[in-house]
Scaffold this active site. Structure first.
Site, PDB file in Angstrom:
ATOM      1  N   ASP A 129     -59.272 -32.573 -54.583  1.00  0.00           N
ATOM      2  CA  ASP A 129     -58.475 -31.807 -55.535  1.00  0.00           C
ATOM      3  C   ASP A 129     -59.272 -31.446 -56.788  1.00  0.00           C
ATOM      4  OD1 ASP A 129     -56.356 -30.614 -56.727  1.00  0.00           O
ATOM      5  OD2 ASP A 129     -55.153 -32.418 -57.025  1.00  0.00           O
ATOM      6  N   CYS A 248     -37.399 -35.959 -46.553  1.00  0.00           N
ATOM      7  CA  CYS A 248     -38.084 -35.610 -45.290  1.00  0.00           C
ATOM      8  C   CYS A 248     -38.027 -36.779 -44.307  1.00  0.00           C
ATOM      9  CB  CYS A 248     -39.533 -35.234 -45.587  1.00  0.00           C
ATOM     10  SG  CYS A 248     -40.470 -34.874 -44.087  1.00  0.00           S
TER      11      CYS A 248
HETATM   12  C1  B12 Z   1     -51.979 -25.880 -56.800  1.00  0.00           C
HETATM   13  C2  B12 Z   1     -51.465 -27.224 -56.333  1.00  0.00           C
HETATM   14  C3  B12 Z   1     -50.172 -27.590 -56.700  1.00  0.00           C
HETATM   15  C4  B12 Z   1     -49.192 -26.606 -57.330  1.00  0.00           C
HETATM   16  C5  B12 Z   1     -48.689 -25.635 -56.220  1.00  0.00           C
HETATM   17  C6  B12 Z   1     -48.248 -26.400 -54.944  1.00  0.00           C
HETATM   18  C7  B12 Z   1     -48.451 -25.668 -53.636  1.00  0.00           C
HETATM   19  N1  B12 Z   1     -47.620 -26.025 -52.661  1.00  0.00           N
HETATM   20  O1  B12 Z   1     -49.347 -24.847 -53.495  1.00  0.00           O
HETATM   21  C8  B12 Z   1     -48.108 -27.561 -57.933  1.00  0.00           C
HETATM   22  C9  B12 Z   1     -48.478 -27.892 -59.355  1.00  0.00           C
HETATM   23  C10 B12 Z   1     -46.680 -27.026 -57.900  1.00  0.00           C
HETATM   24  C11 B12 Z   1     -48.322 -28.793 -57.048  1.00  0.00           C
HETATM   25  C12 B12 Z   1     -47.340 -29.737 -56.832  1.00  0.00           C
HETATM   26  C13 B12 Z   1     -47.500 -30.858 -56.031  1.00  0.00           C
HETATM   27  N2  B12 Z   1     -48.652 -31.303 -55.500  1.00  0.00           N
HETATM   28 CO1  B12 Z   1     -50.308 -30.290 -55.527  1.00  0.00          CO
HETATM   29  N3  B12 Z   1     -51.929 -29.320 -55.272  1.00  0.00           N
HETATM   30  C14 B12 Z   1     -52.280 -28.100 -55.563  1.00  0.00           C
HETATM   31  C15 B12 Z   1     -53.696 -27.801 -55.034  1.00  0.00           C
HETATM   32  C16 B12 Z   1     -54.677 -27.870 -56.231  1.00  0.00           C
HETATM   33  C17 B12 Z   1     -53.877 -26.449 -54.307  1.00  0.00           C
HETATM   34  C18 B12 Z   1     -52.724 -26.072 -53.318  1.00  0.00           C
HETATM   35  C19 B12 Z   1     -52.897 -24.655 -52.755  1.00  0.00           C
HETATM   36  O2  B12 Z   1     -53.946 -24.340 -52.193  1.00  0.00           O
HETATM   37  N4  B12 Z   1     -51.879 -23.779 -52.890  1.00  0.00           N
HETATM   38  C20 B12 Z   1     -52.012 -22.409 -52.404  1.00  0.00           C
HETATM   39  C21 B12 Z   1     -50.871 -21.863 -51.556  1.00  0.00           C
HETATM   40  C22 B12 Z   1     -51.426 -20.721 -50.706  1.00  0.00           C
HETATM   41  O3  B12 Z   1     -50.275 -22.820 -50.715  1.00  0.00           O
HETATM   42  P1  B12 Z   1     -48.631 -22.973 -50.402  1.00  0.00           P
HETATM   43  O4  B12 Z   1     -47.752 -22.818 -51.546  1.00  0.00           O
HETATM   44  O5  B12 Z   1     -48.522 -24.225 -49.658  1.00  0.00           O
HETATM   45  O6  B12 Z   1     -48.190 -21.774 -49.526  1.00  0.00           O
HETATM   46  C23 B12 Z   1     -48.655 -21.522 -48.259  1.00  0.00           C
HETATM   47  C24 B12 Z   1     -48.489 -22.576 -47.187  1.00  0.00           C
HETATM   48  O7  B12 Z   1     -47.256 -23.268 -47.284  1.00  0.00           O
HETATM   49  C25 B12 Z   1     -48.583 -21.695 -45.974  1.00  0.00           C
HETATM   50  N5  B12 Z   1     -47.962 -22.221 -44.778  1.00  0.00           N
HETATM   51  C26 B12 Z   1     -46.674 -22.342 -44.546  1.00  0.00           C
HETATM   52  N6  B12 Z   1     -46.467 -22.837 -43.328  1.00  0.00           N
HETATM   53  C27 B12 Z   1     -47.671 -23.034 -42.766  1.00  0.00           C
HETATM   54  C28 B12 Z   1     -48.012 -23.549 -41.522  1.00  0.00           C
HETATM   55  C29 B12 Z   1     -49.359 -23.667 -41.195  1.00  0.00           C
HETATM   56  C30 B12 Z   1     -49.763 -24.230 -39.873  1.00  0.00           C
HETATM   57  C31 B12 Z   1     -50.337 -23.267 -42.125  1.00  0.00           C
HETATM   58  C32 B12 Z   1     -51.751 -23.419 -41.774  1.00  0.00           C
HETATM   59  C33 B12 Z   1     -49.971 -22.759 -43.356  1.00  0.00           C
HETATM   60  C34 B12 Z   1     -48.618 -22.650 -43.683  1.00  0.00           C
HETATM   61  O8  B12 Z   1     -47.984 -20.450 -46.347  1.00  0.00           O
HETATM   62  C35 B12 Z   1     -47.848 -20.377 -47.748  1.00  0.00           C
HETATM   63  C36 B12 Z   1     -48.336 -19.051 -48.312  1.00  0.00           C
HETATM   64  O9  B12 Z   1     -47.526 -18.044 -47.950  1.00  0.00           O
HETATM   65  C37 B12 Z   1     -53.900 -29.003 -54.015  1.00  0.00           C
HETATM   66  C38 B12 Z   1     -55.331 -29.591 -53.998  1.00  0.00           C
HETATM   67  C39 B12 Z   1     -56.299 -28.750 -53.225  1.00  0.00           C
HETATM   68  N7  B12 Z   1     -57.423 -28.500 -53.810  1.00  0.00           N
HETATM   69  O10 B12 Z   1     -56.001 -28.361 -52.105  1.00  0.00           O
HETATM   70  C40 B12 Z   1     -52.894 -30.080 -54.511  1.00  0.00           C
HETATM   71  C41 B12 Z   1     -52.119 -30.857 -53.443  1.00  0.00           C
HETATM   72  C42 B12 Z   1     -51.556 -29.841 -52.457  1.00  0.00           C
HETATM   73  N8  B12 Z   1     -51.005 -31.411 -54.189  1.00  0.00           N
HETATM   74  C43 B12 Z   1     -50.623 -32.574 -53.808  1.00  0.00           C
HETATM   75  C44 B12 Z   1     -49.482 -33.262 -54.291  1.00  0.00           C
HETATM   76  C45 B12 Z   1     -49.396 -34.755 -53.994  1.00  0.00           C
HETATM   77  C46 B12 Z   1     -48.498 -32.569 -55.009  1.00  0.00           C
HETATM   78  C47 B12 Z   1     -47.081 -33.088 -55.362  1.00  0.00           C
HETATM   79  C48 B12 Z   1     -46.420 -33.885 -54.240  1.00  0.00           C
HETATM   80  C49 B12 Z   1     -47.156 -33.942 -56.660  1.00  0.00           C
HETATM   81  C50 B12 Z   1     -45.782 -34.402 -57.138  1.00  0.00           C
HETATM   82  N9  B12 Z   1     -45.218 -35.418 -56.529  1.00  0.00           N
HETATM   83  O11 B12 Z   1     -45.257 -33.873 -58.074  1.00  0.00           O
HETATM   84  C51 B12 Z   1     -46.346 -31.748 -55.661  1.00  0.00           C
HETATM   85  C52 B12 Z   1     -45.642 -31.221 -54.399  1.00  0.00           C
HETATM   86  C53 B12 Z   1     -44.918 -29.915 -54.572  1.00  0.00           C
HETATM   87  C54 B12 Z   1     -44.834 -29.172 -53.238  1.00  0.00           C
HETATM   88  N10 B12 Z   1     -43.692 -29.233 -52.569  1.00  0.00           N
HETATM   89  O12 B12 Z   1     -45.828 -28.573 -52.806  1.00  0.00           O
HETATM   90  C55 B12 Z   1     -51.483 -33.091 -52.649  1.00  0.00           C
HETATM   91  C56 B12 Z   1     -50.684 -32.928 -51.363  1.00  0.00           C
HETATM   92  C57 B12 Z   1     -50.951 -33.961 -50.292  1.00  0.00           C
HETATM   93  C58 B12 Z   1     -50.254 -33.522 -49.001  1.00  0.00           C
HETATM   94  N11 B12 Z   1     -49.816 -34.481 -48.235  1.00  0.00           N
HETATM   95  O13 B12 Z   1     -50.116 -32.370 -48.715  1.00  0.00           O
HETATM   96  C59 B12 Z   1     -52.750 -32.137 -52.761  1.00  0.00           C
HETATM   97  C60 B12 Z   1     -53.407 -31.766 -51.437  1.00  0.00           C
HETATM   98  C61 B12 Z   1     -53.759 -32.892 -53.653  1.00  0.00           C
HETATM   99  C62 B12 Z   1     -54.464 -34.048 -52.905  1.00  0.00           C
HETATM  100  N12 B12 Z   1     -55.748 -33.915 -52.673  1.00  0.00           N
HETATM  101  O14 B12 Z   1     -53.889 -35.048 -52.529  1.00  0.00           O
HETATM  102  N13 B12 Z   1     -49.561 -28.811 -56.491  1.00  0.00           N
HETATM  103  S1  SF4 Z   2     -38.378 -29.103 -42.939  1.00  0.00           S
HETATM  104 FE1  SF4 Z   2     -40.225 -30.298 -42.453  1.00  0.00          FE
HETATM  105  S2  SF4 Z   2     -41.064 -30.859 -44.465  1.00  0.00           S
HETATM  106 FE2  SF4 Z   2     -38.940 -30.237 -44.788  1.00  0.00          FE
HETATM  107  S3  SF4 Z   2     -37.735 -32.133 -44.704  1.00  0.00           S
HETATM  108 FE3  SF4 Z   2     -37.716 -31.256 -42.641  1.00  0.00          FE
HETATM  109  S4  SF4 Z   2     -39.439 -32.205 -41.545  1.00  0.00           S
HETATM  110 FE4  SF4 Z   2     -39.754 -32.574 -43.755  1.00  0.00          FE
END
Ligand code: B12
Ligand code: SF4
Ligand code: SF4
Length: 310
Positions: A129, A248
């Site tokens: 991250d 979940c």
């Molecule tokens: C920016 C960021 C945030 C932002 C945006 C979150 C987000 N979902 O993107 C904010 C500040 C809101 C955030 C919050 C949290 N975060 Co954060 N965050 C990041 C970061 C830096 C980048 C994420 C990213 O690339 N987003 C970009 C967009 C494109 O992603 P997206 O919203 O998920 O949308 C796409 C996908 O869902 C995709 N998609 C949907 N379905 C599918 C299916 C498949 C198969 C695929 C491939 C894709 C896909 O389509 C969407 C686009 O249209 C990463 C660290 C890293 N360097 O990777 C940590 C990271 C994702 N965060 C993490 C955590 C722990 C959290 C929180 C749980 C913290 C908390 N408890 O408050 C919350 C969870 C909120 C949530 N429900 O996501 C962990 C997640 C661990 C895990 N198991 O996934 C990470 C990986 C950090 C780490 N190294 O541990 N985060």
């Molecule tokens: S939709 Fe997927 S991520 Fe959301 S609560 Fe159900 S099993 Fe968990």
């Protein structure tokens, strides 16, 4: 000739360094269908996290981050505690223990040293991250789980409450894992329905997409404004949010990874009342250090104001 490494041996070494799972993927470009970053950015979901706009191409392709990269070793450490904090004002579980950036980096450096002991010419860089690389998508690409509707990486055994990191190297491995093809969310929508701010939306192509502008986690941690948008319902969270993870089924059934009472950060219940000096001491070596003291005070005030209306 470049180095060829035994994948099974590296997985054993990773387990010995405290990683609960390890997947090995070829370093290649993740396409828009696999990592829909452009769509997310175009929709403005990144709010003011402008670092997500920079190096977007590097985020997709680890070979632009580490020259000559051939392999991404993706690593998982689960963090579900045995119980959650009591009381109305709370912090997210990922911040209950030591700062995961420090813990993951320490374990990854130890793993790199352990690999060097077997392969003298091994060279690698660890990430958690902290650099433009998508942790979740590499965990999927390395075959360990899928992206759930809450947009988090879900491990079939440990659920979504796991920290993720990667070791990127130019070394070649003798076996690569296939991208994950197993279980998924199916018809479940519990997380979408539970989010009090409707932050989990749907993209133009029908993918779940997290709109950070609506998300409590973004607002309580990354948002640096003096006050939070009045309509954001934090449900008492003053740092992060766990609502879409707590509902979940994969998290409900996941084993817990540590006892909260055994943890040095267990006195976090007093955080909302902390003065600046106490906050500094509590946030040392903690993910809490991501916020400034004024944000804590703002978040507490926001949560208390909302409580009067709900
Ligand atoms: C920016 C960021 C945030 C932002 C945006 C979150 C987000 N979902 O993107 C904010 C500040 C809101 C955030 C919050 C949290 N975060 Co954060 N965050 C990041 C970061 C830096 C980048 C994420 C990213 O690339 N987003 C970009 C967009 C494109 O992603 P997206 O919203 O998920 O949308 C796409 C996908 O869902 C995709 N998609 C949907 N379905 C599918 C299916 C498949 C198969 C695929 C491939 C894709 C896909 O389509 C969407 C686009 O249209 C990463 C660290 C890293 N360097 O990777 C940590 C990271 C994702 N965060 C993490 C955590 C722990 C959290 C929180 C749980 C913290 C908390 N408890 O408050 C919350 C969870 C909120 C949530 N429900 O996501 C962990 C997640 C661990 C895990 N198991 O996934 C990470 C990986 C950090 C780490 N190294 O541990 N985060
Ligand atoms: S939709 Fe997927 S991520 Fe959301 S609560 Fe159900 S099993 Fe968990
Ligand atoms: S972290 Fe909280 S606000 Fe953000 S999507 Fe999940 S339930 Fe909604």
């Amino acid at each position: 000739m470049y180095l060829v490494i035994n994948s099974a041996l590296i997985k054993q070494l990773a387990a010995a360094e405290g990683f609960s799972d390890c997947g090995i993927a070829r370093a290649e470009r993740l396409g828009e269908e696999e990592y829909p970053l452009d769509e997310w950015l175009e929709a403005g979901c990144q709010a003011d996290m402008h670092y997500m706009e920079r190096n977007a191409e590097m985020r997709r392709d680890p070979r632009l981050l580490v020259e000559g990269a051939r392999t991404v070793i993706s690593l998982v450490v689960p963090y579900k505690p045995d119980r959650q904090m009591d009381g109305g004002l709370k912090i997210s579980q990922y911040a209950y223990s030591e700062d995961y950036h420090e813990m993951m980096k320490r374990r990854m450096y130890r793993l790199i040293v352990a690999i060097e002991e077997k392969y003298q010419d091994f060279e690698a860089r660890p990430f958690v991250d902290t650099a433009p690389i998508s942790d979740r998508h590499w965990a999927v690409h390395a075959g360990m789980g899928w992206i759930g509707r809450n947009t988090l990486f879900i491990h079939p055994r440990y659920g979504s409450m796991c920290y993720l990191g990667e070791i990127v190297t130019a070394a070649e491995f003798d076996h690569y894992d296939e991208p994950y093809q197993g279980k998924c969310c199916a018809e479940c929508r519990r997380c979408v329905d539970a989010c009090p701010n409707h932050a989990i939306t749907t993209s133009a192509v029908g993918m779940p997409m997290l709109d950070a502008r609506r998300c409590t986690s973004y607002n309580t941690i990354e948002n640096r404004a003096e006050s939070l948008p009045a309509d954001i319902d934090t449900r008492g969270y003053v740092f992060g949010c766990d609502i879409c993870q707590n509902v979940c089924p994969f998290n409900i059934q996941a084993p817990s990874s540590f006892r909260l009472d055994d943890n040095s950060k267990a006195n976090l219940e007093s955080l909302p009342e902390a003065d600046e000096k106490e906050f500094k001491s509590m946030s040392k070596h903690s993910a809490l250090s991501r916020i400034k003291y004024f944000q804590l005070r703002r978040n507490v005030e926001h949560a208390r104001k909302r409580y009067r209306f709900v």
